[in-house]
Design a protein around this motif. Structure first.
Motif, PDB file in Angstrom:
ATOM      1  N   CYS A  19       0.821  -1.217   0.000  1.00  0.00           N
ATOM      2  CA  CYS A  19       0.000   0.000   0.000  1.00  0.00           C
ATOM      3  C   CYS A  19       0.852   1.264   0.000  1.00  0.00           C
ATOM      4  O   CYS A  19       0.652   2.166  -0.800  1.00  0.00           O
ATOM      5  N   SER A  20       1.787   1.320   0.909  1.00  0.00           N
ATOM      6  CA  SER A  20       2.609   2.523   1.045  1.00  0.00           C
ATOM      7  C   SER A  20       3.504   2.720  -0.162  1.00  0.00           C
ATOM      8  O   SER A  20       3.652   3.831  -0.664  1.00  0.00           O
ATOM      9  N   ASP A  23       1.578   4.013  -3.089  1.00  0.00           N
ATOM     10  CA  ASP A  23       1.030   5.353  -2.890  1.00  0.00           C
ATOM     11  C   ASP A  23       2.079   6.461  -2.984  1.00  0.00           C
ATOM     12  O   ASP A  23       1.740   7.625  -3.119  1.00  0.00           O
ATOM     13  N   ASP A  27       1.416  10.448  -3.987  1.00  0.00           N
ATOM     14  CA  ASP A  27       1.697  11.451  -2.966  1.00  0.00           C
ATOM     15  C   ASP A  27       2.693  12.499  -3.459  1.00  0.00           C
ATOM     16  O   ASP A  27       2.481  13.696  -3.276  1.00  0.00           O
ATOM     17  N   ASP A  62      -3.099  -0.637   7.781  1.00  0.00           N
ATOM     18  CA  ASP A  62      -2.729   0.343   6.749  1.00  0.00           C
ATOM     19  C   ASP A  62      -4.011   0.797   6.072  1.00  0.00           C
ATOM     20  O   ASP A  62      -4.743  -0.021   5.507  1.00  0.00           O
ATOM     21  N   GLY A  64      -4.616   2.157   3.366  1.00  0.00           N
ATOM     22  CA  GLY A  64      -4.671   1.945   1.926  1.00  0.00           C
ATOM     23  C   GLY A  64      -4.901   0.501   1.512  1.00  0.00           C
ATOM     24  O   GLY A  64      -5.162   0.221   0.350  1.00  0.00           O
ATOM     25  N   TRP A  65      -4.807  -0.437   2.479  1.00  0.00           N
ATOM     26  CA  TRP A  65      -4.919  -1.848   2.131  1.00  0.00           C
ATOM     27  C   TRP A  65      -6.243  -2.234   1.461  1.00  0.00           C
ATOM     28  O   TRP A  65      -6.223  -2.921   0.433  1.00  0.00           O
TER      29      TRP A  65
END
Length: 81
Positions: A19-20, A23, A27, A62, A64-65
């Motif tokens: 996810c991170s 992203d 971002d 998380d 965003g998962w």
């Protein structure tokens, strides 16, 4: 904060397939407003599938998962990376 770079300057991102990591591109573009393109130079979903790479447990909690899981057909209840 705005950069003095031109919109023609590319950004290369090294990130995990999680996810991170996914992203980071969004971002950077959103916060800087100065990148004309962003290119991932590490693991992509397509590479993960092509090489049969094993998943490890993902980061629980998380935010965003769920969206990433739905986008790629993963089980929302079992975060992986």
């Amino acid at each position: 904060m705005k950069s003095h770079r031109t919109l023609a300057a590319p950004r290369r991102n090294a990130g995990d397939f999680d996810c991170s990591g996914e992203d980071i591109e969004r971002d950077w573009v959103e916060r800087t407003g100065c990148w004309s393109s962003v290119t991932r130079v590490l693991l992509t979903y397509e590479q993960m599938r092509a090489y049969g790479l094993p998943a490890t447990e993902g980061k629980r909690g998380d935010p965003g998962w769920p969206a990433l899981a739905r986008r790629y057909g993963f089980d929302v209840a079992r975060p992986v990376q």
